[in-house]
Design a protein around this motif. Sequence first.
Motif, PDB file in Angstrom:
ATOM      1  N   ARG A  19      16.895   6.351   2.503  1.00 55.17           N
ATOM      2  CA  ARG A  19      16.206   7.614   2.777  1.00 55.17           C
ATOM      3  C   ARG A  19      14.723   7.486   2.464  1.00 55.17           C
ATOM      4  O   ARG A  19      13.871   7.967   3.232  1.00 55.17           O
ATOM      5  CB  ARG A  19      16.831   8.731   1.924  1.00 55.17           C
ATOM      6  N   LEU A  20      14.390   6.820   1.383  1.00 59.96           N
ATOM      7  CA  LEU A  20      12.989   6.659   1.014  1.00 59.96           C
ATOM      8  C   LEU A  20      12.248   5.751   1.980  1.00 59.96           C
ATOM      9  O   LEU A  20      11.062   5.955   2.243  1.00 59.96           O
ATOM     10  CB  LEU A  20      12.879   6.137  -0.415  1.00 59.96           C
ATOM     11  N   ARG A  21      12.942   4.758   2.548  1.00 61.52           N
ATOM     12  CA  ARG A  21      12.311   3.917   3.569  1.00 61.52           C
ATOM     13  C   ARG A  21      11.915   4.758   4.784  1.00 61.52           C
ATOM     14  O   ARG A  21      10.838   4.593   5.363  1.00 61.52           O
ATOM     15  CB  ARG A  21      13.252   2.793   3.997  1.00 61.52           C
ATOM     16  N   GLU A  22      12.787   5.665   5.163  1.00 58.51           N
ATOM     17  CA  GLU A  22      12.483   6.554   6.287  1.00 58.51           C
ATOM     18  C   GLU A  22      11.258   7.412   5.977  1.00 58.51           C
ATOM     19  O   GLU A  22      10.389   7.615   6.840  1.00 58.51           O
ATOM     20  CB  GLU A  22      13.687   7.452   6.586  1.00 58.51           C
ATOM     21  N   VAL A  23      11.200   7.895   4.753  1.00 50.83           N
ATOM     22  CA  VAL A  23      10.079   8.745   4.356  1.00 50.83           C
ATOM     23  C   VAL A  23       8.773   7.954   4.341  1.00 50.83           C
ATOM     24  O   VAL A  23       7.743   8.431   4.828  1.00 50.83           O
ATOM     25  CB  VAL A  23      10.350   9.375   2.979  1.00 50.83           C
ATOM     26  N   ILE A  24       8.811   6.744   3.796  1.00 48.72           N
ATOM     27  CA  ILE A  24       7.603   5.924   3.743  1.00 48.72           C
ATOM     28  C   ILE A  24       7.103   5.633   5.156  1.00 48.72           C
ATOM     29  O   ILE A  24       5.894   5.681   5.423  1.00 48.72           O
ATOM     30  CB  ILE A  24       7.861   4.618   2.977  1.00 48.72           C
ATOM     31  N   ASP A  25       8.017   5.330   6.066  1.00 48.56           N
ATOM     32  CA  ASP A  25       7.616   5.082   7.456  1.00 48.56           C
ATOM     33  C   ASP A  25       6.922   6.316   8.044  1.00 48.56           C
ATOM     34  O   ASP A  25       5.971   6.189   8.825  1.00 48.56           O
ATOM     35  CB  ASP A  25       8.828   4.709   8.300  1.00 48.56           C
ATOM     36  N   HIS A  26       7.399   7.498   7.688  1.00 52.18           N
ATOM     37  CA  HIS A  26       6.776   8.733   8.168  1.00 52.18           C
ATOM     38  C   HIS A  26       5.406   8.946   7.521  1.00 52.18           C
ATOM     39  O   HIS A  26       4.448   9.373   8.188  1.00 52.18           O
ATOM     40  CB  HIS A  26       7.683   9.929   7.859  1.00 52.18           C
ATOM     41  N   LEU A  27       5.291   8.641   6.237  1.00 54.35           N
ATOM     42  CA  LEU A  27       4.043   8.874   5.518  1.00 54.35           C
ATOM     43  C   LEU A  27       2.951   7.881   5.891  1.00 54.35           C
ATOM     44  O   LEU A  27       1.764   8.200   5.826  1.00 54.35           O
ATOM     45  CB  LEU A  27       4.282   8.786   4.002  1.00 54.35           C
ATOM     46  N   ASN A  28       3.354   6.683   6.286  1.00 57.69           N
ATOM     47  CA  ASN A  28       2.378   5.637   6.576  1.00 57.69           C
ATOM     48  C   ASN A  28       1.666   5.901   7.906  1.00 57.69           C
ATOM     49  O   ASN A  28       2.145   6.641   8.747  1.00 57.69           O
ATOM     50  CB  ASN A  28       3.070   4.281   6.619  1.00 57.69           C
ATOM     51  N   GLY A  29       0.527   5.271   8.050  1.00 53.90           N
ATOM     52  CA  GLY A  29      -0.232   5.357   9.292  1.00 53.90           C
ATOM     53  C   GLY A  29      -1.622   4.805   9.085  1.00 53.90           C
ATOM     54  O   GLY A  29      -2.070   4.602   7.952  1.00 53.90           O
ATOM     55  N   SER A  30      -2.307   4.587  10.172  1.00 47.28           N
ATOM     56  CA  SER A  30      -3.669   4.041  10.086  1.00 47.28           C
ATOM     57  C   SER A  30      -4.629   5.034   9.445  1.00 47.28           C
ATOM     58  O   SER A  30      -5.725   4.659   9.013  1.00 47.28           O
ATOM     59  CB  SER A  30      -4.173   3.662  11.479  1.00 47.28           C
ATOM     60  N   ASP A  31      -4.226   6.297   9.371  1.00 50.77           N
ATOM     61  CA  ASP A  31      -5.069   7.332   8.774  1.00 50.77           C
ATOM     62  C   ASP A  31      -4.830   7.487   7.271  1.00 50.77           C
ATOM     63  O   ASP A  31      -5.422   8.367   6.633  1.00 50.77           O
ATOM     64  CB  ASP A  31      -4.824   8.675   9.469  1.00 50.77           C
ATOM     65  N   VAL A  32      -3.984   6.640   6.684  1.00 48.16           N
ATOM     66  CA  VAL A  32      -3.621   6.751   5.268  1.00 48.16           C
ATOM     67  C   VAL A  32      -4.019   5.481   4.538  1.00 48.16           C
ATOM     68  O   VAL A  32      -3.614   4.377   4.909  1.00 48.16           O
ATOM     69  CB  VAL A  32      -2.099   6.999   5.113  1.00 48.16           C
ATOM     70  N   ASP A  33      -4.812   5.620   3.477  1.00 51.28           N
ATOM     71  CA  ASP A  33      -5.224   4.469   2.669  1.00 51.28           C
ATOM     72  C   ASP A  33      -4.209   4.103   1.601  1.00 51.28           C
ATOM     73  O   ASP A  33      -4.149   2.948   1.171  1.00 51.28           O
ATOM     74  CB  ASP A  33      -6.558   4.769   1.971  1.00 51.28           C
ATOM     75  N   ALA A  34      -3.420   5.082   1.128  1.00 52.10           N
ATOM     76  CA  ALA A  34      -2.462   4.834   0.051  1.00 52.10           C
ATOM     77  C   ALA A  34      -1.330   5.841   0.140  1.00 52.10           C
ATOM     78  O   ALA A  34      -1.503   6.971   0.605  1.00 52.10           O
ATOM     79  CB  ALA A  34      -3.134   4.928  -1.319  1.00 52.10           C
ATOM     80  N   ILE A  35      -0.156   5.409  -0.329  1.00 62.25           N
ATOM     81  CA  ILE A  35       1.035   6.257  -0.372  1.00 62.25           C
ATOM     82  C   ILE A  35       1.434   6.433  -1.824  1.00 62.25           C
ATOM     83  O   ILE A  35       1.435   5.476  -2.601  1.00 62.25           O
ATOM     84  CB  ILE A  35       2.191   5.635   0.438  1.00 62.25           C
ATOM     85  N   VAL A  36       1.781   7.667  -2.185  1.00 68.14           N
ATOM     86  CA  VAL A  36       2.106   8.002  -3.567  1.00 68.14           C
ATOM     87  C   VAL A  36       3.493   8.633  -3.633  1.00 68.14           C
ATOM     88  O   VAL A  36       3.865   9.420  -2.757  1.00 68.14           O
ATOM     89  CB  VAL A  36       1.066   8.986  -4.147  1.00 68.14           C
ATOM     90  N   GLN A  37       4.247   8.279  -4.659  1.00 66.85           N
ATOM     91  CA  GLN A  37       5.517   8.939  -4.948  1.00 66.85           C
ATOM     92  C   GLN A  37       5.400   9.645  -6.284  1.00 66.85           C
ATOM     93  O   GLN A  37       4.970   9.060  -7.273  1.00 66.85           O
ATOM     94  CB  GLN A  37       6.662   7.927  -5.012  1.00 66.85           C
ATOM     95  N   VAL A  38       5.750  10.937  -6.317  1.00 65.71           N
ATOM     96  CA  VAL A  38       5.789  11.689  -7.564  1.00 65.71           C
ATOM     97  C   VAL A  38       7.211  12.191  -7.792  1.00 65.71           C
ATOM     98  O   VAL A  38       8.051  12.168  -6.896  1.00 65.71           O
ATOM     99  CB  VAL A  38       4.788  12.862  -7.549  1.00 65.71           C
ATOM    100  N   GLY A  39       7.466  12.661  -9.013  1.00 66.95           N
ATOM    101  CA  GLY A  39       8.831  13.050  -9.386  1.00 66.95           C
ATOM    102  C   GLY A  39       9.470  11.907 -10.136  1.00 66.95           C
ATOM    103  O   GLY A  39       9.940  10.941  -9.530  1.00 66.95           O
ATOM    104  N   THR A  40       9.477  11.974 -11.471  1.00 63.60           N
ATOM    105  CA  THR A  40       9.799  10.795 -12.277  1.00 63.60           C
ATOM    106  C   THR A  40      11.261  10.378 -12.228  1.00 63.60           C
ATOM    107  O   THR A  40      11.584   9.261 -12.614  1.00 63.60           O
ATOM    108  CB  THR A  40       9.395  11.018 -13.745  1.00 63.60           C
ATOM    109  N   ASN A  41      12.152  11.254 -11.744  1.00 60.14           N
ATOM    110  CA  ASN A  41      13.565  10.861 -11.633  1.00 60.14           C
ATOM    111  C   ASN A  41      13.883  10.240 -10.278  1.00 60.14           C
ATOM    112  O   ASN A  41      15.016   9.849 -10.019  1.00 60.14           O
ATOM    113  CB  ASN A  41      14.477  12.063 -11.888  1.00 60.14           C
ATOM    114  N   LEU A  42      12.871  10.157  -9.421  1.00 61.44           N
ATOM    115  CA  LEU A  42      13.042   9.529  -8.111  1.00 61.44           C
ATOM    116  C   LEU A  42      12.792   8.033  -8.264  1.00 61.44           C
ATOM    117  O   LEU A  42      11.705   7.608  -8.644  1.00 61.44           O
ATOM    118  CB  LEU A  42      12.050  10.139  -7.123  1.00 61.44           C
ATOM    119  N   SER A  43      13.781   7.224  -7.986  1.00 61.97           N
ATOM    120  CA  SER A  43      13.713   5.786  -8.282  1.00 61.97           C
ATOM    121  C   SER A  43      12.990   5.047  -7.159  1.00 61.97           C
ATOM    122  O   SER A  43      13.566   4.759  -6.110  1.00 61.97           O
ATOM    123  CB  SER A  43      15.125   5.227  -8.455  1.00 61.97           C
TER     124      SER A  43
END
Length: 248
Positions: A177-201
């Motif tokens: 599920r997180l791989r799907e989310v990262i693919d959605h968050l990524n793009g040439s318009d994004v310099d960095a991707i961040v994950q918050v929520g400390t119980n999310l592995s």
Amino acid sequence: MVDVQGYRACLGVIAPSTNTTVQPDMERMRPAGVTNHFSRIFVEDPVALSNEDFIAGTTAIAENTMDAVRSVMTLRPEYLVLGMSAITFYGGVEGGKKFKAEVEELAGVGASTGSESVAAALNAYGNVKTVSFVSPYYPVANAEVRRFLEESGFSVVRDVPLQCKRWTDIAKVTPQRLREVIDHLNGSDVDAIVQVGTNLSMVSLAAEYELKLDKPVIAINTATYWHALRTLGITDRIEGLGRLLSEI
């Protein structure tokens, strides 16, 4: 006399009682001579079905944090690592500073929070202007994360609130599920991707995608522990958990 096992630092690590991810994550990052001592913030595991439910649950965490601080301070740690994140973003940069100051005043030692650590990590990479992020939160809390990041000088391009129903469900979000989310968050318009929520592995997955995408992918537990170590002047390079710990 120096603690024979924590001869470089004894760290108090604080997280909600429902959190099963912070403790193993931060043990993986612990250098020789540093010891982690866990203190749990008592919180129920309610069902969150709305923005209002989520805010009520995180408010309960904030209200009970000081008891966990009092408990862990009996072992006299050199420093605190705060392994809860939502409440550290509330109120923007000033709100985060206020919460941290309250903890440090009670403890009498310094503390690293998730919000400030993420901002420090993004700045440490350099040349990061645009970001996207994922959380297990509801949209109301994502709005607070967005506010904090934008007040810290970053433009938020996209975000995903996973809207986990229970605190314990957060740790059950799968890598797929997180791989799907990262693919959605990524793009040439994004310099960095961040994950918050400390119980999310996502420590391992962030390190994997950082190599794959050739851009910063920051897991909040990595950022917070990194921030604590570097604040204490501990500069050990730890491999396999991302560039923050291995290079910066």
